[in-house]
Write a protein that holds these residues in place. Structure first.
Motif, short mmCIF file in Angstrom:
data_model
loop_
_atom_site.label_atom_id
_atom_site.label_comp_id
_atom_site.label_asym_id
_atom_site.label_seq_id
_atom_site.Cartn_x
_atom_site.Cartn_y
_atom_site.Cartn_z
N TYR A 205 0.79 -1.20 0.05
CA TYR A 205 -0.03 0.13 -0.03
C TYR A 205 0.81 1.29 -0.04
O TYR A 205 2.02 1.22 0.65
CB TYR A 205 -1.05 0.05 1.23
N GLU A 206 0.45 2.23 -0.75
CA GLU A 206 0.96 3.50 -0.66
C GLU A 206 -0.08 4.49 -1.00
O GLU A 206 -0.63 4.52 -1.81
CB GLU A 206 2.15 3.50 -1.63
N GLY A 207 -0.23 5.45 0.31
CA GLY A 207 -1.12 6.62 0.11
C GLY A 207 -1.19 7.27 1.51
O GLY A 207 -0.12 7.26 2.26
N VAL A 208 -2.36 7.84 1.84
CA VAL A 208 -2.47 8.59 2.97
C VAL A 208 -2.96 7.66 4.16
O VAL A 208 -4.11 6.92 3.66
CB VAL A 208 -3.41 9.87 2.62
N LEU A 209 -2.71 7.86 5.23
CA LEU A 209 -3.13 6.80 6.43
C LEU A 209 -4.57 7.65 6.95
O LEU A 209 -4.33 8.54 7.61
CB LEU A 209 -2.29 6.66 7.38
N SER A 210 -5.50 7.21 6.61
CA SER A 210 -6.67 7.97 6.74
C SER A 210 -8.03 6.88 6.60
O SER A 210 -7.86 6.05 5.83
CB SER A 210 -6.95 9.14 6.25
N GLY A 211 -9.22 7.39 7.23
CA GLY A 211 -10.63 6.76 6.94
C GLY A 211 -10.92 5.63 8.16
O GLY A 211 -10.01 5.32 8.85
N SER A 212 -12.02 5.75 8.23
CA SER A 212 -12.74 4.79 9.49
C SER A 212 -13.25 3.64 9.21
O SER A 212 -13.61 2.81 9.92
CB SER A 212 -13.76 5.67 10.09
#
Length: 347
Positions: A205-212
């Motif tokens: 994975y590569e991206g922004v660490l976010s989301g519930s």
């Protein structure tokens, strides 16, 4: 000087001033990337935000772990989050090999495509290396655990799947990162003066660490390409039986190795208690031993253990302790699998 007669039935080693001669051998380095057939891949990687942080779960699959020409020592996996501190951060270059010592003029002992990495390449820029979890794919030493020379290759699984779980702290929410699996493959065997290493990687994975919400990422997809998948089904009865058979085999060879180490340690401890003396013949023999070690490229630890059996006895004791701890964990795992089998059987 009082000279006592040395027993002729046993040879004993001890430190001599000429030891410094042998220590020159550590300058001989070893590096190889000839065997890049090994591979590591993610399966069903999920990232879920919880009260305790971002729970990262999935499975890694190691393949081609028994290449020809190698006596494999270990296969260790590290699941890592490379976290960028800011927009100017750069990810580290991932090595494919390493040497025992740093070559003259180089900044690190890690290599990529036949050259040593610089410190900036290896560490990256503005990067927090966060280890999510680490574990062995197969217990060390592989060649010994699976029956020893001549038979281990037939018994040791060449493909290994292992599930993992770890947590990235919530303090890194909103940070750009990549999650990677790194396989450290080590080989050498009982006759090698030093081990050889290769590294193999997969970026899950590569991206922004976010989301519930729970998200599942296919192999080598970025956040934009993320897709949802169904939860993995429960293991079948046949799968449990195969897992139980494998863990029983691991337990068996772990016990064999512990007994071998204990026997070797007892022999060394008995030799340490045997009286010895400095004689011209003994000094000459030890000088010849040091010369052999030097020509063979012996490393510092090998020289120390050869000249001082107390060090080898201590190392064997540490090996026994670690192996017994791992044995307990494996027996616990095996008992849990047995409970699942018995539940299916209705016992």
């Amino acid at each position: 000087m009082v000279v006592r007669e040395k027993p002729k039935t046993r040879k004993n080693y001890y430190f001599l001033p000429v030891l410094s001669f042998a220590l020159l051998a550590v300058s001989l380095l070893f590096y190889t990337i000839d065997s890049l057939a090994q591979n590591i891949k993610f399966e069903n990687l999920t990232i879920k935000e919880t009260a305790k942080g971002f729970v990262v779960k999935g499975t890694v699959v190691g393949t081609n772990l028994n290449p020809k020409g190698q006596i494999v020592e270990s296969d260790d996996v590290e699941i890592v989050a490379d976290i960028k501190k800011n927009s100017s951060s750069r990810y580290p270059v991932l090595p494919d090999g390493m040497t025992i010592l740093t070559p003259q003029g180089a900044e690190t002992n890690y290599w990529k495509s036949g050259r040593p990495l610089t410190k900036a390449e290896f560490e990256g820029r503005g990067i927090i290396k966060y280890t999510i979890t680490s574990f062995p794919l197969r217990k060390a030493s592989v060649w010994s655990i699976y029956g020893g020379l001549g038979v281990w290759r037939k018994r040791a699984p060449s493909t290994v799947r292992k599930s993992f779980e770890g947590v990235i702290p919530s303090e890194y929410t909103g940070k750009t990162l990549r999650i990677r699996a790194t396989l450290k493959h080590t080989w050498g065997g009982p006759s090698a003066n030093w081990p050889a290493f290769s590294f193999h990687h997969d970026i899950g994975y590569e991206g922004v660490l976010s989301g519930s919400k729970t998200r599942t990422y296919p192999i080598n997809r970025t956040q934009k390409g993320a897709t949802r998948t169904r939860a993995t089904h429960s293991k079948s009865y046949e799968e449990l039986l195969r897992e139980y058979a494998r863990c029983r085999e691991i337990i068996h060879w772990s016990k064999v190795r512990i007994n071998e180490w204990k026997h070797e340690k007892e022999e060394i401890d008995r030799s340490i208690m045997t009286p010895w003396t400095h004689t011209y013949q003994q000094i000459s023999e030890d000088i010849e031993t040091l010369k052999i070690l030097y020509r063979g490229g012996a490393n510092y630890e090998l020289v120390q253990e050869t000249m001082d059996p107390l060090r080898k006895s201590k190392r064997l004791g540490e090996n026994i302790r670690r192996e017994e701890e791992e044995l307990k964990a494996e027996e616990y795992k095996c008992n849990k699998i047995k409970e699942q089998i018995d539940k299916i059987r209705g016992r």
